[in-house]
Scaffold this active site. Sequence first.
Site, PDB file in Angstrom:
ATOM      1  N   LYS A   8      48.609  41.839  46.100  1.00 28.33           N
ATOM      2  CA  LYS A   8      48.812  43.286  45.974  1.00 28.33           C
ATOM      3  C   LYS A   8      49.324  43.869  47.291  1.00 28.33           C
ATOM      4  CE  LYS A   8      45.450  43.510  42.250  1.00 28.33           C
ATOM      5  NZ  LYS A   8      44.138  43.819  41.715  1.00 28.33           N
ATOM      6  N   GLN A  35      38.637  45.915  43.999  1.00 26.61           N
ATOM      7  CA  GLN A  35      38.810  44.653  43.265  1.00 26.61           C
ATOM      8  C   GLN A  35      37.502  44.252  42.578  1.00 26.61           C
ATOM      9  OE1 GLN A  35      41.806  43.206  42.989  1.00 26.61           O
ATOM     10  NE2 GLN A  35      41.019  41.602  41.687  1.00 26.61           N
ATOM     11  N   ASP A  59      44.043  51.766  38.940  1.00 25.86           N
ATOM     12  CA  ASP A  59      43.665  50.741  37.957  1.00 25.86           C
ATOM     13  C   ASP A  59      43.463  51.366  36.567  1.00 25.86           C
ATOM     14  OD1 ASP A  59      43.452  48.071  38.860  1.00 25.86           O
ATOM     15  OD2 ASP A  59      41.653  48.565  40.024  1.00 25.86           O
TER      16      ASP A  59
HETATM   17  N1  GUN Z   1      39.906  41.980  38.619  1.00 26.84           N
HETATM   18  C1  GUN Z   1      40.662  41.339  37.696  1.00 26.84           C
HETATM   19  N2  GUN Z   1      41.704  42.095  37.326  1.00 26.84           N
HETATM   20  C2  GUN Z   1      41.597  43.253  38.035  1.00 26.84           C
HETATM   21  C3  GUN Z   1      42.401  44.421  38.097  1.00 26.84           C
HETATM   22  O1  GUN Z   1      43.420  44.582  37.410  1.00 26.84           O
HETATM   23  N3  GUN Z   1      41.968  45.371  38.963  1.00 26.84           N
HETATM   24  C4  GUN Z   1      40.853  45.238  39.705  1.00 26.84           C
HETATM   25  N4  GUN Z   1      40.487  46.242  40.500  1.00 26.84           N
HETATM   26  N5  GUN Z   1      40.089  44.166  39.665  1.00 26.84           N
HETATM   27  C5  GUN Z   1      40.471  43.182  38.839  1.00 26.84           C
END
Ligand code: GUN
Length: 258
Positions: free
Chosen positions: A31, A75, A98
């Site tokens: 990211k 995350q 998200d």
């Molecule tokens: N863990 C697995 N997929 C995601 C996601 O798309 N966003 C976040 N914040 N955590 C995750």
Amino acid sequence: MAELQGKGINPGLAVIIVGDDPASRVYVNNKKKACAEIGIYSEEHALPAETTEAELISLIHTLNGRKEISGILCQLPLPKHICEENVLLAIDPKKDVDAFHPVNVGKIMIGDYDFLPCTPAGVMELIKESGIDPAGKECVVVGRSNIVGKPQAMLLLHAHGTVTICHSRTKNLSEVTRRADILVAAVGKANFITSDMVKDGAVVIDVGMNRNSEGKLCGDVDFENVKDKCAAITPVPGGVGPMTIAMLMKNTVRAALL
Ligand code: GUN
């Protein structure tokens, strides 16, 4: 990005990671790398596994108040002693790139939203760009998580698909999956979707991210045996994953415009 910056719009993403889950570390690095590649400011907040819920929420409150941060992403998963729901609730819905905050989840349900969750939105983009229209088609989603399965079903429904959600208690699972014109696998188990579960000519989207017995990255679909009977299939790695990141970038820019 230069065009936006010329107008005084500067997207900025804060990424929070708690603990040292190796998969989360890879996702967070990807990211940050994407932000750097397209010129979005990003900052990482790497917190130790012992961080308390109150400390994490306090950091989120600080980030909510900072003008140069347009998007906040925490995350998941979080360590067991931290309540994910409380943490997601603390994020300002306008910075929730998200789209996990209940306000945003509700907005998606009624089809009036600022953000779409990155993975399901990435899947819809892949479907659209491949010239596939879900309207009137049998769409089967295997998996009912808040991150993928449930919102994925909603987005397919918005696109006028006839949607079925399957999960661990579904009876005669392969009977249901074999009906699918569009099959989305979001189970979290390597090689879970075998060729006998797929209709000839189906479109198969693999959201899984697993390690097989040899430690190799693989999805939920038995790719080698399914690929020849379907019309289109996404690989793992290199299918849905990069789309998730692209949608995160889109949401971060959108957040800066709100
Ligand atoms: N863990 C697995 N997929 C995601 C996601 O798309 N966003 C976040 N914040 N955590 C995750």
